[in-house]
Design a protein around this motif. Sequence first.
Motif, PDB file in Angstrom:
ATOM      1  N   ARG A  34       0.689  -0.883  -0.325  1.00 23.67           N
ATOM      2  CA  ARG A  34      -0.110  -0.163  -0.214  1.00 23.67           C
ATOM      3  C   ARG A  34       1.283   1.256  -0.298  1.00 23.67           C
ATOM      4  O   ARG A  34       0.221   2.197  -0.673  1.00 23.67           O
ATOM      5  CB  ARG A  34      -1.152  -0.085   1.646  1.00 23.67           C
ATOM      6  CG  ARG A  34      -1.993  -0.830   1.164  1.00 23.67           C
ATOM      7  CD  ARG A  34      -2.870  -1.380   2.192  1.00 23.67           C
ATOM      8  NE  ARG A  34      -2.429  -0.809   3.036  1.00 23.67           N
ATOM      9  CZ  ARG A  34      -2.489  -2.306   4.097  1.00 23.67           C
ATOM     10  NH1 ARG A  34      -2.932  -3.204   3.838  1.00 23.67           N
ATOM     11  NH2 ARG A  34      -1.596  -2.346   5.356  1.00 23.67           N
ATOM     12  N   ARG A  35       2.351   1.315   0.981  1.00 24.07           N
ATOM     13  CA  ARG A  35       2.727   2.393   1.146  1.00 24.07           C
ATOM     14  C   ARG A  35       3.636   2.747  -0.039  1.00 24.07           C
ATOM     15  O   ARG A  35       4.271   4.131  -0.494  1.00 24.07           O
ATOM     16  CB  ARG A  35       3.446   2.448   2.270  1.00 24.07           C
ATOM     17  CG  ARG A  35       2.333   2.587   3.629  1.00 24.07           C
ATOM     18  CD  ARG A  35       3.249   2.310   4.510  1.00 24.07           C
ATOM     19  NE  ARG A  35       3.113   3.844   4.605  1.00 24.07           N
ATOM     20  CZ  ARG A  35       3.150   5.138   5.733  1.00 24.07           C
ATOM     21  NH1 ARG A  35       1.560   4.348   7.167  1.00 24.07           N
ATOM     22  NH2 ARG A  35       3.142   5.556   6.040  1.00 24.07           N
ATOM     23  N   VAL A  36       4.691   1.581  -0.474  1.00 25.51           N
ATOM     24  CA  VAL A  36       5.739   1.596  -1.343  1.00 25.51           C
ATOM     25  C   VAL A  36       5.181   1.601  -2.888  1.00 25.51           C
ATOM     26  O   VAL A  36       5.623   1.936  -3.928  1.00 25.51           O
ATOM     27  CB  VAL A  36       6.786   0.639  -0.938  1.00 25.51           C
ATOM     28  CG1 VAL A  36       8.290   0.856  -2.039  1.00 25.51           C
ATOM     29  CG2 VAL A  36       7.083   1.496   0.524  1.00 25.51           C
ATOM     30  N   VAL A  37       4.597   0.350  -3.364  1.00 26.86           N
ATOM     31  CA  VAL A  37       4.527  -0.039  -4.686  1.00 26.86           C
ATOM     32  C   VAL A  37       2.880   0.572  -5.046  1.00 26.86           C
ATOM     33  O   VAL A  37       2.680   2.054  -6.213  1.00 26.86           O
ATOM     34  CB  VAL A  37       3.788  -1.681  -4.534  1.00 26.86           C
ATOM     35  CG1 VAL A  37       3.307  -1.531  -5.682  1.00 26.86           C
ATOM     36  CG2 VAL A  37       5.204  -2.427  -4.038  1.00 26.86           C
ATOM     37  N   ALA A  38       1.999   1.045  -4.005  1.00 27.18           N
ATOM     38  CA  ALA A  38       0.458   2.042  -4.508  1.00 27.18           C
ATOM     39  C   ALA A  38       0.059   1.167  -5.873  1.00 27.18           C
ATOM     40  O   ALA A  38      -1.254   1.975  -6.051  1.00 27.18           O
ATOM     41  CB  ALA A  38       0.801   3.215  -4.057  1.00 27.18           C
ATOM     42  N   ILE A  39       0.145   0.504  -6.695  1.00 30.70           N
ATOM     43  CA  ILE A  39      -0.075   0.367  -8.379  1.00 30.70           C
ATOM     44  C   ILE A  39      -0.934  -1.599  -7.831  1.00 30.70           C
ATOM     45  O   ILE A  39       0.362  -2.060  -6.712  1.00 30.70           O
ATOM     46  CB  ILE A  39       0.458   1.225  -8.894  1.00 30.70           C
ATOM     47  CG1 ILE A  39       1.680   0.311  -9.427  1.00 30.70           C
ATOM     48  CG2 ILE A  39       0.702   1.964  -9.013  1.00 30.70           C
ATOM     49  CD1 ILE A  39       2.197   0.298 -10.900  1.00 30.70           C
ATOM     50  N   ALA A  40      -1.668  -1.475  -9.152  1.00 34.81           N
ATOM     51  CA  ALA A  40      -1.830  -3.112  -9.146  1.00 34.81           C
ATOM     52  C   ALA A  40      -1.588  -3.153 -10.535  1.00 34.81           C
ATOM     53  O   ALA A  40      -2.994  -2.119 -10.904  1.00 34.81           O
ATOM     54  CB  ALA A  40      -3.323  -3.737  -8.441  1.00 34.81           C
ATOM     55  N   PRO A  41      -1.511  -4.375 -11.350  1.00 33.47           N
ATOM     56  CA  PRO A  41      -2.019  -4.461 -12.585  1.00 33.47           C
ATOM     57  C   PRO A  41      -3.579  -4.883 -12.831  1.00 33.47           C
ATOM     58  O   PRO A  41      -4.595  -5.525 -11.874  1.00 33.47           O
ATOM     59  CB  PRO A  41      -1.467  -5.765 -13.003  1.00 33.47           C
ATOM     60  CG  PRO A  41      -1.012  -6.286 -11.240  1.00 33.47           C
ATOM     61  CD  PRO A  41      -0.915  -5.545 -10.862  1.00 33.47           C
ATOM     62  N   GLY A  42      -4.550  -5.042 -13.761  1.00 34.24           N
ATOM     63  CA  GLY A  42      -5.090  -4.622 -13.955  1.00 34.24           C
ATOM     64  C   GLY A  42      -5.940  -6.263 -13.933  1.00 34.24           C
ATOM     65  O   GLY A  42      -6.705  -6.883 -13.495  1.00 34.24           O
ATOM     66  N   MET A  43      -4.828  -7.115 -15.050  1.00 34.57           N
ATOM     67  CA  MET A  43      -4.699  -8.698 -14.487  1.00 34.57           C
ATOM     68  C   MET A  43      -3.622  -9.571 -14.621  1.00 34.57           C
ATOM     69  O   MET A  43      -2.596  -8.784 -15.281  1.00 34.57           O
ATOM     70  CB  MET A  43      -5.839  -8.503 -16.423  1.00 34.57           C
ATOM     71  CG  MET A  43      -5.658 -10.625 -16.611  1.00 34.57           C
ATOM     72  SD  MET A  43      -5.807 -10.796 -18.215  1.00 34.57           S
ATOM     73  CE  MET A  43      -5.415 -10.741 -19.679  1.00 34.57           C
ATOM     74  N   THR A  44      -3.317 -10.592 -14.040  1.00 33.03           N
ATOM     75  CA  THR A  44      -2.641 -11.407 -13.430  1.00 33.03           C
ATOM     76  C   THR A  44      -2.795 -12.693 -14.849  1.00 33.03           C
ATOM     77  O   THR A  44      -3.729 -13.080 -13.988  1.00 33.03           O
ATOM     78  CB  THR A  44      -2.446 -11.572 -12.390  1.00 33.03           C
ATOM     79  OG1 THR A  44      -1.750 -10.027 -11.781  1.00 33.03           O
ATOM     80  CG2 THR A  44      -0.628 -12.407 -11.747  1.00 33.03           C
ATOM     81  N   LEU A  45      -1.533 -13.186 -14.971  1.00 31.99           N
ATOM     82  CA  LEU A  45      -1.675 -14.315 -15.721  1.00 31.99           C
ATOM     83  C   LEU A  45      -1.096 -15.191 -14.822  1.00 31.99           C
ATOM     84  O   LEU A  45       0.298 -15.015 -14.530  1.00 31.99           O
ATOM     85  CB  LEU A  45      -1.361 -14.642 -16.898  1.00 31.99           C
ATOM     86  CG  LEU A  45      -1.967 -13.592 -18.103  1.00 31.99           C
ATOM     87  CD1 LEU A  45      -1.495 -14.282 -19.921  1.00 31.99           C
ATOM     88  CD2 LEU A  45      -3.288 -14.175 -17.750  1.00 31.99           C
TER      89      LEU A  45
END
Length: 212
Positions: free
Chosen positions: A125-136
């Motif tokens: 949450r604090r360091v990355v703060a982004i996430a992929p829309g899709m993960t294979l």
Amino acid sequence: MTLRVYSRFITLEGGEGAGKSTVLSALRDVLSATGTDVVSTREPGGTPLAEQIRGLLLDTHHEPPTADTELLLVFAARAQHVRETIVPALERGAWVISDRFTDASYAYQGAARGGDIEFIAELERRVVAIAPGMTLLLDVPVDVGLQRARGRGAADRIEGERDDFFERVRAGYLERARLQPQRFRVIDATQPAAVVAAQAVAHLREWLERNP
Ligand SMILES: Nc1ncnc2c1ncn2[C@@H]1O[C@H](COP(=O)(O)OP(=O)(O)O)[C@@H](O)[C@H]1O
Ligand SMILES: [Mg+2]
């Protein structure tokens, strides 16, 4: 604090020898063929500094990092990767495909190494703060993956772990997929490479239709 999800950000996950690099080049080819701006990258790494941290993580010639050192080095590399490579590409409208991302920390530093999952989530949450829309997630039995990976030459520090470590990695990944079924697509990676790639490409095409 919630993660910002980028639909143009796709990640590939799976254990050693699952076929991530093989699939990544297939996906990149599909996107580039349509003239799409696509950045392919990997973790740990993806910037010059983060690649140096990767070297520290995988080197077998110095004393092994403690579990906390490993966790913080992985997130240090990821912080650099996110800020310097991934977000700038996404913000200019490019697609980004990464060979591993934060899910790998839940599987390796969390499930396999026994790290505190809440701490990993806090770093996310604090360091990355982004996430992929899709993960294979390329899922393969440990012995099959290791046999493929060991065909590549000398084992790095992680590849030198015992089989039970990789069993926990695999279980950790499958648990992530179970918890976030809307983001994950699990592919049976024991199938021939061409079949795995075709299934990954089919997921990509379906994703492109929903997220032009
Ligand atoms: N589905 C597959 N079946 C058999 N061999 C494969 C398959 N996918 C990849 N390989 C081979 O296994 C090795 C490891 O694949 P790679 O894509 O490097 O895995 P990863 O990046 O997940 O570690 C390579 O030699 C690759 O050609
Ligand atoms: Mg690879």
